[in-house]
Design a protein around this motif. Structure first.
Motif, PDB file in Angstrom:
ATOM      1  N   GLU A  40       0.828  -1.211   0.000  1.00 40.59           N
ATOM      2  CA  GLU A  40       0.000   0.000   0.000  1.00 40.59           C
ATOM      3  C   GLU A  40       0.862   1.261   0.000  1.00 40.59           C
ATOM      4  OE1 GLU A  40      -2.514  -0.351   3.351  1.00 40.59           O
ATOM      5  OE2 GLU A  40      -3.877  -1.823   2.436  1.00 40.59           O
ATOM      6  N   LEU A  41       1.904   1.275   0.811  1.00 41.98           N
ATOM      7  CA  LEU A  41       2.799   2.432   0.852  1.00 41.98           C
ATOM      8  C   LEU A  41       3.567   2.595  -0.450  1.00 41.98           C
ATOM      9  CD1 LEU A  41       4.213   2.075   4.487  1.00 41.98           C
ATOM     10  CD2 LEU A  41       2.769   3.929   3.621  1.00 41.98           C
ATOM     11  N   ARG A  42       4.008   1.503  -1.028  1.00 43.38           N
ATOM     12  CA  ARG A  42       4.758   1.598  -2.284  1.00 43.38           C
ATOM     13  C   ARG A  42       3.881   2.125  -3.402  1.00 43.38           C
ATOM     14  NH1 ARG A  42       7.601  -3.534  -5.172  1.00 43.38           N
ATOM     15  NH2 ARG A  42       5.430  -3.949  -5.704  1.00 43.38           N
ATOM     16  N   SER A  43       2.643   1.657  -3.453  1.00 43.21           N
ATOM     17  CA  SER A  43       1.719   2.159  -4.477  1.00 43.21           C
ATOM     18  C   SER A  43       1.460   3.651  -4.290  1.00 43.21           C
ATOM     19  CB  SER A  43       0.395   1.393  -4.421  1.00 43.21           C
ATOM     20  OG  SER A  43       0.598   0.026  -4.682  1.00 43.21           O
ATOM     21  N   TYR A  44       1.362   4.080  -3.050  1.00 41.16           N
ATOM     22  CA  TYR A  44       1.140   5.505  -2.783  1.00 41.16           C
ATOM     23  C   TYR A  44       2.319   6.337  -3.272  1.00 41.16           C
ATOM     24  CZ  TYR A  44       1.020   9.860  -0.134  1.00 41.16           C
ATOM     25  OH  TYR A  44       1.061  11.199   0.210  1.00 41.16           O
ATOM     26  N   TYR A  45       3.529   5.913  -2.956  1.00 39.87           N
ATOM     27  CA  TYR A  45       4.701   6.686  -3.358  1.00 39.87           C
ATOM     28  C   TYR A  45       4.878   6.699  -4.881  1.00 39.87           C
ATOM     29  CZ  TYR A  45       6.266   7.162   1.476  1.00 39.87           C
ATOM     30  OH  TYR A  45       6.363   7.510   2.800  1.00 39.87           O
TER      31      TYR A  45
END
Length: 454
Positions: A220-225
């Motif tokens: 989820e964090l990687r997709s956000y960044y």
């Protein structure tokens, strides 16, 4: 109920029951202001004049103690204080676990981040190996072909045949690497101060849950960044790996903290778990010392009461020889061994050797655990696991061991009495020798005086 007769201050006869409380029919109501009869007979209060000062409740307690001294003292001076120690373990253990939980959460997240980075590098090497296998197969195809033009169908069939073995081998290698990494991770993730699922969930299942939650947070964090911050996959993966968490749903494991506090004040200290934060260590130094003092006082008092009750029972049944001397020491030593065997029999109910990596434990292993527990040696090679320890376990696992400490206390008291008797005998011998020396000195001095006179 049998009744007894007593005379009050006016000389009249009052019928009282066995507790010293007069029957209601014998109480006369006086007119208000009649000073000659305002004083209430002391026998109206349980315990007489003491009941008048302390109140009826304490009078009843004193009556119960007089009528059932063994049961009363066993409950009030043995079992209730031991339960108080368990409550103390719950109270202090919860706050100790709360102080240590954040540090354990951070440690687990760091381990998961390291796992991802290690796995990512390994997968990168594997991708290169697969590409190299395709290049090698194309070179082989070119060497076997004599014609100038390449047949795409023949090339596809050749590559499929050539690279199939390499791809299968590489895929199997990837699965083995992942499984080994996960196994090492599951063993290294700590759940000494936190619990992320139901306490009955095995340790590996809890580790799998933490890992799954971490990877969910990571993606989820990687997709956000990547989508919102427009970062590259490599940069987004690095940030996400550092910020992901798999323990957001975890909470303080009060039962595990209570178990640790029990090992602190009993000075067992198995050694596999210890406070690491400054706050946790300060709490252990201060409240831990007070708990050790409280534990020592309670166990000593409980041992004295148990010994008094047991000696009284021996006198009643004609076994006075078990109340003193080497016979009493030997008897309580046998009782200590019996308790150790009982704890050995019960140990498999709360020590699961399968998920702790201890291997199948034998009867002697459990006996060894009971020994290092009652003697408070606590080597730590075998210990009570924290992951599946429940709050209800605190009311029988530590209680069993506390009763063992009480038996140990009685044995040590009898041993101390035995040595004190030997010491008195030695003192008598020393006094006798001293008297003889003094007598010899006196005789010698008289002889010297006689010689001078002559």
């Amino acid at each position: 109920m049998s009744s007894s007769s007593s005379k009050n201050s006016t000389g009249e006869k009052d019928e009282t029951n066995i507790a010293g409380i007069p029957h209601v029919t014998n109480i006369s109501f006086r007119p208000e202001g009649d000073k000659d009869h305002d004083e209430v007979p002391p026998s109206f209060f349980p315990g007489g004049l003491q009941g008048l000062v302390t109140g009826p409740s304490e009078g009843r307690i004193n009556f119960i103690e007089r009528k059932c001294p063994r049961i009363y003292n066993s409950i009030v001076k043995i079992f209730l204080p031991l339960l108080l120690l368990i409550c103390l373990a719950f109270f202090c253990g919860h706050f100790l676990a709360d102080l240590e939980s954040d540090n354990e959460i951070s440690s687990n997240n760091r381990k998961l981040s390291l796992l991802y980075k290690t796995e990512f590098l390994k997968l990168g090497d594997i991708d290169d190996a697969i590409k190299n296998s395709y290049d090698s197969c194309i070179t082989q195809y070119e060497e076997t072909q004599q014609q100038q033009f390449v047949n795409i169908t023949d090339l596809s069939i050749f590559l499929g045949t050539c690279t199939q073995a390499s791809v299968n081998k590489t895929r199997s290698h990837v699965q083995d690497l992942r499984q080994e990494s996960y196994n090492r991770l599951y063993d290294s993730l700590n759940q000494n101060w936190i619990i992320c699922q139901n306490s009955t969930t095995p340790r590996y299942a809890q580790s799998e849950f933490i890992t799954w939650k971490w990877f969910t947070s990571f993606y989820e964090l990687r997709s956000y960044y990547v989508d919102e911050e427009n970062l590259s996959i490599e940069a987004a993966s690095e940030l996400a790996a550092n910020e992901a968490s798999g323990t957001d749903e975890c909470k303080v494991h009060t039962a595990a903290g209570a178990l640790v506090w029990f090992t602190i004040f009993s000075t067992i200290g198995y050694g596999h778990v210890a406070p690491e934060t400054v706050g946790g260590r300060i709490m252990t130094i201060t409240l831990g010392l007070l708990s050790i003092i409280c534990f020592t006082a309670i166990i000593g008092q409980a041992g004295y009461v148990l010994l008094t009750i047991a000696d009284d029972a021996f006198f009643r049944i004609g076994l006075q020889r078990l109340t003193k001397g080497y016979a009493s020491v030997f008897f309580w030593l046998i009782m200590l061994v019996v308790w150790t065997l009982i704890n050995t029999w019960m140990a498999p109910t709360y020590i699961n050797s399968e998920y702790d990596g201890l291997g199948p434990l034998s009867f002697f292993d459990y006996f060894w655990f009971s020994y290092i527990t009652v003697t408070t040696v606590g080597f730590g090679d075998i210990f009570i696991p924290h992951d599946e320890f429940r709050a209800g376990d605190m009311f029988y696992v530590p209680l069993i061991n506390l009763l063992g400490f009480v038996v140990l206390s009685t044995f040590l008291q009898k041993l101390s009495e035995f040595f004190s008797i030997l010491y008195k005998r030695e003192q008598k011998l020393l006094e006798l020798l001293e008297k003889r020396r003094n007598a010899e000195v006196e005789i010698t001095s008289r002889g010297e005086i006689g010689d001078e006179e002559h």
